[in-house]
Write a protein that holds these residues in place. Structure first.
Motif, mmCIF file in Angstrom:
data_model
loop_
_atom_site.group_PDB
_atom_site.id
_atom_site.type_symbol
_atom_site.label_atom_id
_atom_site.label_comp_id
_atom_site.label_asym_id
_atom_site.label_seq_id
_atom_site.Cartn_x
_atom_site.Cartn_y
_atom_site.Cartn_z
ATOM 1 N N GLU A 138 80.215 25.868 30.928
ATOM 2 C CA GLU A 138 80.115 25.348 29.569
ATOM 3 C C GLU A 138 81.231 24.364 29.264
ATOM 4 O OE1 GLU A 138 79.961 28.704 26.972
ATOM 5 O OE2 GLU A 138 78.127 29.469 27.871
ATOM 6 N N LYS A 139 82.373 24.514 29.893
ATOM 7 C CA LYS A 139 83.517 23.649 29.626
ATOM 8 C C LYS A 139 83.425 22.304 30.340
ATOM 9 C CE LYS A 139 86.926 27.143 28.504
ATOM 10 N NZ LYS A 139 88.217 27.722 28.850
ATOM 11 N N LYS A 140 82.504 22.154 31.292
ATOM 12 C CA LYS A 140 82.376 20.877 31.995
ATOM 13 C C LYS A 140 81.988 19.800 30.994
ATOM 14 C CE LYS A 140 81.233 22.262 36.666
ATOM 15 N NZ LYS A 140 80.247 22.192 37.732
ATOM 16 N N ALA A 141 82.652 18.669 31.083
ATOM 17 C CA ALA A 141 82.385 17.567 30.168
ATOM 18 C C ALA A 141 81.029 16.954 30.465
ATOM 19 C CB ALA A 141 83.479 16.521 30.289
ATOM 20 N N LYS A 142 80.328 16.596 29.412
ATOM 21 C CA LYS A 142 79.016 15.973 29.567
ATOM 22 C C LYS A 142 79.199 14.482 29.789
ATOM 23 C CE LYS A 142 76.615 19.356 26.813
ATOM 24 N NZ LYS A 142 75.749 19.613 25.679
ATOM 25 N N VAL A 143 78.450 13.949 30.737
ATOM 26 C CA VAL A 143 78.457 12.519 31.025
ATOM 27 C C VAL A 143 77.261 11.911 30.313
ATOM 28 C CG1 VAL A 143 78.281 10.775 32.840
ATOM 29 C CG2 VAL A 143 79.591 12.859 33.243
ATOM 30 N N PHE A 144 77.490 10.809 29.602
ATOM 31 C CA PHE A 144 76.413 10.151 28.888
ATOM 32 C C PHE A 144 76.571 8.645 28.995
ATOM 33 C CE2 PHE A 144 79.854 11.344 26.100
ATOM 34 C CZ PHE A 144 80.118 10.197 25.375
ATOM 35 N N GLN A 145 75.525 7.916 28.643
ATOM 36 C CA GLN A 145 75.570 6.457 28.719
ATOM 37 C C GLN A 145 76.089 5.882 27.413
ATOM 38 O OE1 GLN A 145 72.223 4.273 30.108
ATOM 39 N NE2 GLN A 145 72.463 5.015 32.185
ATOM 40 N N ALA A 146 76.845 4.798 27.539
ATOM 41 C CA ALA A 146 77.373 4.076 26.390
ATOM 42 C C ALA A 146 77.446 2.603 26.757
ATOM 43 C CB ALA A 146 78.762 4.597 26.027
ATOM 44 N N ILE A 192 78.318 -7.321 27.381
ATOM 45 C CA ILE A 192 78.339 -5.900 27.038
ATOM 46 C C ILE A 192 77.512 -5.194 28.104
ATOM 47 C CG2 ILE A 192 77.684 -4.165 25.339
ATOM 48 C CD1 ILE A 192 78.116 -6.317 23.181
ATOM 49 N N ARG A 193 78.134 -4.221 28.775
ATOM 50 C CA ARG A 193 77.518 -3.572 29.930
ATOM 51 C C ARG A 193 77.252 -2.093 29.648
ATOM 52 N NH1 ARG A 193 79.345 -5.975 34.929
ATOM 53 N NH2 ARG A 193 78.124 -4.287 35.875
ATOM 54 N N ASP A 194 76.336 -1.521 30.423
ATOM 55 C CA ASP A 194 76.086 -0.086 30.358
ATOM 56 C C ASP A 194 77.111 0.634 31.223
ATOM 57 O OD1 ASP A 194 73.798 -0.148 28.691
ATOM 58 O OD2 ASP A 194 72.535 -0.670 30.404
ATOM 59 N N ALA A 195 77.515 1.813 30.761
ATOM 60 C CA ALA A 195 78.468 2.625 31.510
ATOM 61 C C ALA A 195 78.124 4.093 31.339
ATOM 62 C CB ALA A 195 79.890 2.369 31.022
ATOM 63 N N GLU A 196 78.519 4.890 32.314
ATOM 64 C CA GLU A 196 78.470 6.341 32.182
ATOM 65 C C GLU A 196 79.868 6.784 31.814
ATOM 66 O OE1 GLU A 196 77.036 7.865 35.907
ATOM 67 O OE2 GLU A 196 74.950 7.603 35.311
ATOM 68 N N VAL A 197 79.980 7.572 30.760
ATOM 69 C CA VAL A 197 81.288 7.980 30.272
ATOM 70 C C VAL A 197 81.287 9.459 29.931
ATOM 71 C CG1 VAL A 197 81.791 5.678 29.349
ATOM 72 C CG2 VAL A 197 80.788 7.400 27.855
ATOM 73 N N SER A 198 82.485 9.984 29.859
ATOM 74 C CA SER A 198 82.701 11.339 29.383
ATOM 75 C C SER A 198 84.039 11.341 28.666
ATOM 76 C CB SER A 198 82.722 12.308 30.566
ATOM 77 O OG SER A 198 82.912 13.620 30.095
ATOM 78 N N GLY A 199 84.126 12.100 27.619
ATOM 79 C CA GLY A 199 85.363 12.181 26.852
ATOM 80 C C GLY A 199 85.052 12.460 25.401
ATOM 81 N N GLU A 200 86.055 12.197 24.536
ATOM 82 C CA GLU A 200 85.863 12.445 23.120
ATOM 83 C C GLU A 200 86.695 11.481 22.291
ATOM 84 O OE1 GLU A 200 87.449 16.261 21.773
ATOM 85 O OE2 GLU A 200 88.682 16.344 23.574
ATOM 86 N N VAL A 201 86.268 11.287 21.059
ATOM 87 C CA VAL A 201 87.006 10.437 20.135
ATOM 88 C C VAL A 201 88.118 11.278 19.515
ATOM 89 C CG1 VAL A 201 86.889 9.058 18.035
ATOM 90 C CG2 VAL A 201 84.992 9.002 19.670
#
Length: 112
Positions: free
Chosen positions: A24-32, A82-91
């Motif tokens: 559950e603690k693994k960070a989710k990777v999403f597109q931005a 402006i490019r697509d990227a896979e990211v993980s993290g938080e604001v």
């Protein structure tokens, strides 16, 4: 022998619980969308800094370097596109603290 077996059976449920908690603690990777914050996303400042767009709002990337993703001033660089990227993290405090950042290839680029 019986004590070892009892100890094993007693500890087994706890190890299973710990494994689920780690998953559950693994960070989710999403597109931005990713680009230069100043050149493409109208963020304040001088120079060229990596930024992402999340929920239609631009954020500078902490732990990210625009120069780590090729020539920023090339035709397909982050200062010009402006490019697509896979990211993980938080604001956090108005900036995106990246734990993972991968610029995706352009649709006409070959994947390596």
């Amino acid at each position: 022998m019986k004590k070892s077996l009892l100890l094993f059976l007693f500890c087994l449920p706890f190890t299973a619980l710990c494994q689920n908690e780690n998953k559950e603690k693994k960070a989710k990777v999403f597109q931005a969308k990713a680009a230069c914050g100043q050149c493409q996303l109208e963020l304040p400042g001088y120079g060229c800094d990596l930024a992402v767009v999340l929920d239609n709002k631009a954020y500078f990337v902490v732990n990210g370097d625009i120069d780590a993703h090729g020539d920023a001033h090339a035709d397909d660089g982050l200062c010009n596109a402006i490019r697509d990227a896979e990211v993980s993290g938080e604001v956090i405090e108005g900036k995106f603290k990246a734990t993972f950042f991968k610029l995706l290839p352009l649709k006409n680029e070959k994947k390596e």
